[in-house]
Design an enzyme around this catalytic site. Structure first.
Site, PDB file in Angstrom:
ATOM      1  N   HIS A  22       0.832  -1.205   0.000  1.00 50.62           N
ATOM      2  CA  HIS A  22       0.000   0.000   0.000  1.00 50.62           C
ATOM      3  C   HIS A  22       0.866   1.254   0.000  1.00 50.62           C
ATOM      4  O   HIS A  22       1.571   1.538   0.976  1.00 50.62           O
ATOM      5  CB  HIS A  22      -0.882  -0.024   1.247  1.00 50.62           C
ATOM      6  CG  HIS A  22      -1.852   1.096   1.360  1.00 50.62           C
ATOM      7  ND1 HIS A  22      -1.841   1.981   2.414  1.00 50.62           N
ATOM      8  CD2 HIS A  22      -2.885   1.471   0.552  1.00 50.62           C
ATOM      9  CE1 HIS A  22      -2.823   2.842   2.272  1.00 50.62           C
ATOM     10  NE2 HIS A  22      -3.467   2.550   1.148  1.00 50.62           N
ATOM     11  N   GLU A  49       0.565  -0.884  -4.847  1.00 50.80           N
ATOM     12  CA  GLU A  49      -0.623  -0.048  -4.935  1.00 50.80           C
ATOM     13  C   GLU A  49      -0.202   1.407  -4.934  1.00 50.80           C
ATOM     14  O   GLU A  49       0.722   1.792  -4.203  1.00 50.80           O
ATOM     15  CB  GLU A  49      -1.551  -0.317  -3.750  1.00 50.80           C
ATOM     16  CG  GLU A  49      -2.872   0.447  -3.767  1.00 50.80           C
ATOM     17  CD  GLU A  49      -2.814   1.815  -3.098  1.00 50.80           C
ATOM     18  OE1 GLU A  49      -3.793   2.565  -3.223  1.00 50.80           O
ATOM     19  OE2 GLU A  49      -1.781   2.144  -2.451  1.00 50.80           O
ATOM     20  N   ASP A  51      -1.859   5.681  -5.515  1.00 47.68           N
ATOM     21  CA  ASP A  51      -2.927   6.621  -5.811  1.00 47.68           C
ATOM     22  C   ASP A  51      -2.418   7.583  -6.872  1.00 47.68           C
ATOM     23  O   ASP A  51      -1.238   7.949  -6.861  1.00 47.68           O
ATOM     24  CB  ASP A  51      -3.304   7.418  -4.563  1.00 47.68           C
ATOM     25  CG  ASP A  51      -3.653   6.526  -3.398  1.00 47.68           C
ATOM     26  OD1 ASP A  51      -4.673   5.834  -3.482  1.00 47.68           O
ATOM     27  OD2 ASP A  51      -2.896   6.517  -2.405  1.00 47.68           O
ATOM     28  N   HIS A  64      -1.549  10.745  -2.412  1.00 40.71           N
ATOM     29  CA  HIS A  64      -2.841  10.322  -1.882  1.00 40.71           C
ATOM     30  C   HIS A  64      -3.783  11.490  -1.635  1.00 40.71           C
ATOM     31  O   HIS A  64      -4.919  11.515  -2.115  1.00 40.71           O
ATOM     32  CB  HIS A  64      -2.656   9.545  -0.582  1.00 40.71           C
ATOM     33  CG  HIS A  64      -3.949   9.145   0.068  1.00 40.71           C
ATOM     34  ND1 HIS A  64      -4.613   9.962   0.969  1.00 40.71           N
ATOM     35  CD2 HIS A  64      -4.719   8.037  -0.077  1.00 40.71           C
ATOM     36  CE1 HIS A  64      -5.723   9.359   1.354  1.00 40.71           C
ATOM     37  NE2 HIS A  64      -5.823   8.201   0.738  1.00 40.71           N
ATOM     38  N   GLU A 136      -5.103   3.422  -7.984  1.00 38.84           N
ATOM     39  CA  GLU A 136      -6.350   4.024  -7.523  1.00 38.84           C
ATOM     40  C   GLU A 136      -6.497   5.438  -8.069  1.00 38.84           C
ATOM     41  O   GLU A 136      -5.627   6.290  -7.867  1.00 38.84           O
ATOM     42  CB  GLU A 136      -6.412   4.062  -5.995  1.00 38.84           C
ATOM     43  CG  GLU A 136      -7.716   4.676  -5.503  1.00 38.84           C
ATOM     44  CD  GLU A 136      -7.802   4.822  -3.986  1.00 38.84           C
ATOM     45  OE1 GLU A 136      -8.663   5.601  -3.526  1.00 38.84           O
ATOM     46  OE2 GLU A 136      -7.014   4.168  -3.280  1.00 38.84           O
TER      47      GLU A 136
END
Length: 268
Positions: A22, A49, A51, A64, A136
């Site tokens: 993450h 992962e 953003d 993020h 994301e």
């Protein structure tokens, strides 16, 4: 465009749970820096992962928050700043952390510079082993559908041979992705499981559920229902050993964690 697709859902114990780092190995290294993703790969993470947000001059960067105040020495909204503005800032010194893996490969700039999605894709393409990628899209944003358009352009340019999926809390964002790249797997992220989701239903074309660990604690039966409907279940953010154990017992397909090394050690 065609994309590699991750394995579908399986019964508990049928195959290893995929461990996704993450924001990189973000417990050990400042989140969303190139160093954090290098560490995650070194630690054995199955995937990464990130953003993504769009700058005012059209670059996707791995940040993020809507504003850069928390993770840099600057201020302002990502969408109102140019890449050159972000490149002049320090995105790593806010976090103090031990660095037992320090090596010549980990330059100071990799721990402090803003990371573009373009650079992260190059890292994945050049990795010494296959590494999955979960991207994301952050909404709402003033740039709306331009985020997805730019994302698909970059993915088409790199044509990674490892599985890639796009995640979002925005069903509209996932619809845009499916319209532009029908074969690209999508994940609907949810803080809580609303009544319409608890029976395992997802928006048309979405094949992966992304509930939070809190949502899963409240509705552990959801994993079986989602699997019965043919969906995979990827859970975030799974850091504590008891939560890792809980997810393993339920037979989830992937966990997204700030601690890939520790989670891998517990699972395998």
């Amino acid at each position: 465009m065609s994309f590699p697709i991750s394995p579908g859902p399986g019964a508990a114990g049928a195959r290893p749970i995929t461990v996704i780092a993450h924001r990189g190995a973000s417990e050990d290294v400042p989140e969303h820096t190139l160093a954090a993703y290098r560490r995650a790969i070194e630690d054995g993470a199955d995937g990464l992962e990130c953003d993504v947000r769009l700058t005012s001059d059209g670059h996707l960067v791995c940040v993020h928050d809507r504003r850069i105040n928390r993770t840099s020495n600057g201020r302002g909204a990502v969408s109102a700043l140019e890449l050159a503005d972000l490149a002049a800032l320090d995105f790593g010194s806010w976090k103090e952390y031990p660095d037992p893996y320090e090596s010549p490969e980990h330059e100071e700039r990799e721990r402090t510079s803003v990371l573009t999605l373009d650079r992260l894709l190059r890292l994945v393409a050049d990795a010494p082993r296959p590494v999955e990628l979960a991207i994301e899209t952050k909404h709402p944003t003033r740039w709306a559908g331009q985020v997805e358009a730019r994302l698909l352009e970059l993915l088409d340019r790199y044509r990674l041979t490892t599985p890639v999926r796009v995640m979002s809390f925005s069903a509209r964002s996932l619809h845009r992705v499916r319209a532009g790249a029908p074969d690209l797997p999508t994940v609907l992220l949810t803080h809580w499981l609303l009544p319409r989701h608890r029976e395992g239903r997802l928006p048309p074309g979405v094949r992966i559920a992304g509930p939070s660990i809190r949502a899963l604690r409240a509705h552990p039966e959801y994993v079986a229902r989602a699997h019965e409907a043919g969906y995979a279940v990827h859970v975030w953010t799974v850091n504590e050993p008891e939560d890792v154990r809980f997810c393993a017992e339920l037979g989830v397909d992937a966990v997204i964690t700030n601690r890939p090394r520790q989670v891998l050690a517990q699972l395998r």
